[in-house]
Write a protein that holds these residues in place. Structure first.
Motif, PDB file in Angstrom:
ATOM      1  N   ASN A 161     -49.908 -35.053 -22.153  1.00  0.00           N
ATOM      2  CA  ASN A 161     -49.200 -34.311 -23.201  1.00  0.00           C
ATOM      3  C   ASN A 161     -48.572 -35.287 -24.212  1.00  0.00           C
ATOM      4  O   ASN A 161     -47.985 -36.300 -23.821  1.00  0.00           O
TER       5      ASN A 161
ATOM      6  N   TRP B  98     -39.354 -29.208 -23.224  1.00  0.00           N
ATOM      7  CA  TRP B  98     -40.412 -28.249 -22.891  1.00  0.00           C
ATOM      8  C   TRP B  98     -41.785 -28.716 -23.381  1.00  0.00           C
ATOM      9  O   TRP B  98     -41.946 -29.052 -24.567  1.00  0.00           O
TER      10      TRP B  98
ATOM     11  N   GLY C 178     -44.393 -26.805 -23.732  1.00  0.00           N
ATOM     12  CA  GLY C 178     -44.925 -25.789 -24.641  1.00  0.00           C
ATOM     13  C   GLY C 178     -44.414 -25.944 -26.062  1.00  0.00           C
ATOM     14  O   GLY C 178     -44.948 -25.344 -26.993  1.00  0.00           O
TER      15      GLY C 178
ATOM     16  N   ASP D 235     -49.566 -28.025 -12.051  1.00  0.00           N
ATOM     17  CA  ASP D 235     -48.600 -29.065 -11.672  1.00  0.00           C
ATOM     18  C   ASP D 235     -47.601 -29.326 -12.804  1.00  0.00           C
ATOM     19  O   ASP D 235     -47.549 -28.566 -13.775  1.00  0.00           O
TER      20      ASP D 235
ATOM     21  N   GLY E  62     -47.565 -31.360 -15.176  1.00  0.00           N
ATOM     22  CA  GLY E  62     -48.186 -31.572 -16.481  1.00  0.00           C
ATOM     23  C   GLY E  62     -48.836 -30.324 -17.038  1.00  0.00           C
ATOM     24  O   GLY E  62     -49.527 -30.375 -18.042  1.00  0.00           O
TER      25      GLY E  62
ATOM     26  N   ASN F 209     -51.251 -28.759 -15.731  1.00  0.00           N
ATOM     27  CA  ASN F 209     -52.689 -28.838 -15.486  1.00  0.00           C
ATOM     28  C   ASN F 209     -53.054 -28.115 -14.184  1.00  0.00           C
ATOM     29  O   ASN F 209     -52.363 -28.262 -13.177  1.00  0.00           O
TER      30      ASN F 209
ATOM     31  N   TYR G 183     -44.640 -24.469 -19.291  1.00  0.00           N
ATOM     32  CA  TYR G 183     -44.402 -24.909 -20.670  1.00  0.00           C
ATOM     33  C   TYR G 183     -42.931 -24.762 -21.065  1.00  0.00           C
ATOM     34  O   TYR G 183     -42.407 -25.556 -21.836  1.00  0.00           O
ATOM     35  N   PHE G 184     -42.280 -23.682 -20.555  1.00  0.00           N
ATOM     36  CA  PHE G 184     -40.898 -23.419 -20.968  1.00  0.00           C
ATOM     37  C   PHE G 184     -39.937 -23.390 -19.784  1.00  0.00           C
ATOM     38  O   PHE G 184     -38.781 -22.979 -19.927  1.00  0.00           O
ATOM     39  N   ASP G 185     -40.414 -23.828 -18.636  1.00  0.00           N
ATOM     40  CA  ASP G 185     -39.572 -23.937 -17.434  1.00  0.00           C
ATOM     41  C   ASP G 185     -38.783 -22.674 -17.127  1.00  0.00           C
ATOM     42  O   ASP G 185     -37.592 -22.744 -16.760  1.00  0.00           O
ATOM     43  N   MET G 186     -39.432 -21.534 -17.300  1.00  0.00           N
ATOM     44  CA  MET G 186     -38.806 -20.276 -16.884  1.00  0.00           C
ATOM     45  C   MET G 186     -39.887 -19.268 -16.506  1.00  0.00           C
ATOM     46  O   MET G 186     -41.061 -19.495 -16.782  1.00  0.00           O
TER      47      MET G 186
ATOM     48  N   GLU H  40     -35.565 -29.673 -10.404  1.00  0.00           N
ATOM     49  CA  GLU H  40     -36.573 -30.064 -11.399  1.00  0.00           C
ATOM     50  C   GLU H  40     -37.803 -29.155 -11.257  1.00  0.00           C
ATOM     51  O   GLU H  40     -38.241 -28.886 -10.130  1.00  0.00           O
TER      52      GLU H  40
END
Lengths: 154, 154, 154, 154
Positions: free
Chosen positions: A58, B69, B71, C54, C56, C58, C85-88, C127
């Motif tokens: 990324n 993030w 994204g 994972d 990344g 991916n 992507y947005f950790d939610m 994390e």
């Protein structure tokens, strides 16, 4: 304090050997690589696009020098990604993707790969933790600038 | 020397009035904007992706702070492009792209637009010469960081 | 041996607190999550697509149950990616992407996001180290199966 | 019971001969193929991406071994699809897609094909009911692992 630092290093090494973690590329490292690439480009009187991706392939940092080829924005980013995708320099993949060779037409995967020189891996203790992609001139110059960027953080 | 500078400024002004040129965003300015955005993000304890495009809406500089993030890489770049595509802040376009409004679904164009706040134009003597896109938090924070980045080079 | 294990855990914790590393999601964990999701789907008499990515973003593991919706292959993968992507959880993003809300039309980024429930994060010591995406039924069922998959490796 | 089984087999044979049905690849078979591929990869000390598609060329199962090439996620899936698209091993198609050969540049179709070895068909009574794609090493190793995966369910 010093002993603390030593133990952290030892521990990181130990844990890595056991493959439980990846070291993370920092933004500071990515910026340093880009800066070194720009410095080298100026020395060589070149105008380059320089991209850095992390272990997840990324994008982490990118700079386009004024007047650099617009078409090389995407190529620099794709070179960095391609290099991390296969954990080798892009030129190495390119040797294998020629007609008659074993990876012929691999470029059609992953939404487009770039397989000529200019993409190099970033390593830490033998693990690939990111990659650098440079585009804007001949492949020899691209590779030279990418190598200078890599060296600055090795 | 001083007189020289004065005449250069006068000439640039004169040529611009006649629409023969655009001032070009320099890499130095783009980097300065990114740095200012990162500084502001750290003050606000945020992790951001920051992108800068030039007058051609082509990527010039990008930085992702560690832990930001993933994204938001694409969103920051798309915000910068969207802002330059229509020469206004992305939040303004977003007001017009709501259901029932005149630009409803404009996001389907240009390979994907982002029309919520966080993208701001960069201007020079009333001409848009580039744009900044920030993504990684609430739209209010994104816009605040983008504005700080813009201010640093205005 | 036991003391060794204890120290490794302690060290990982310590190093992580200092944000120098990410724990890696293992294939074993990814498989276990998929299995737990399939088990839950069978209990509920559902046919699901289950994807795991994972840190990344991916793809790491994927299973489609016989007879599950073909259109849900891509949705399950996109849900997992969107969540990382947005950790939610994807449903949380969906609340913000409605008309008039702050992230309206965010789905146009990243080559297509899915913002309704069924995507959940995988965490380790606070994390995000990956995500699970489930698709094949109502969003309530998708989310329930994704949660069961997550629970199996938490 | 035994007689029952015999009649079922007879019926399936009869219906198949009349081309009214295809045997469906089960998730259990797909998982078994993936497992066998991973087992073989470990024996050969390789890190692979392994994908299985069904008769509709739609993804059924996927596993990425820890540390396997990220760029091989897409290649493994594309190999499996390519193999089912033309009902032959990918290496066979690759012979025909070389410069001057009859299928030159066929890779541009179907949103990207992969035409070097590592993709093999899954057959049942002479009908192709799916395919396996493996990527992560040399094409010889990829093909060897794919063959082992195929053998486990033949």
């Amino acid at each position: 304090m010093l002993i603390n630092k030593f133990f952290i290093k030892l521990n990181i090494y130990y844990i890595q050997k056991n493959k439980k973690i990846d070291m993370k590329l920092t933004l500071e490292q990515a910026q340093k690589a880009v800066e070194a690439g720009i410095k080298k480009s100026k020395e060589l009187n070149l105008k380059m696009n320089i991209a850095v991706v992390d272990a997840g392939a990324n994008l982490m940092a990118f700079n386009r020098m004024e007047g650099a080829w617009l078409g090389s924005i995407d190529i620099a980013i794709k070179k960095a990604k391609t290099s991390r995708y296969f954990d080798m320099d892009t030129g190495e993949i390119g040797k294998l993707s020629q007609p008659g060779k074993s990876f012929f037409s691999i470029e059609h995967s992953n939404n487009g790969l770039i397989t000529f020189p200019g993409g190099v891996t970033i390593e830490h203790d033998g693990e690939v933790i990111g990659a650098i992609g440079v585009s804007g001139s001949s492949v020899e110059n691209d590779h030279q600038v990418a190598s200078a960027a890599k060296k600055a953080i090795s």
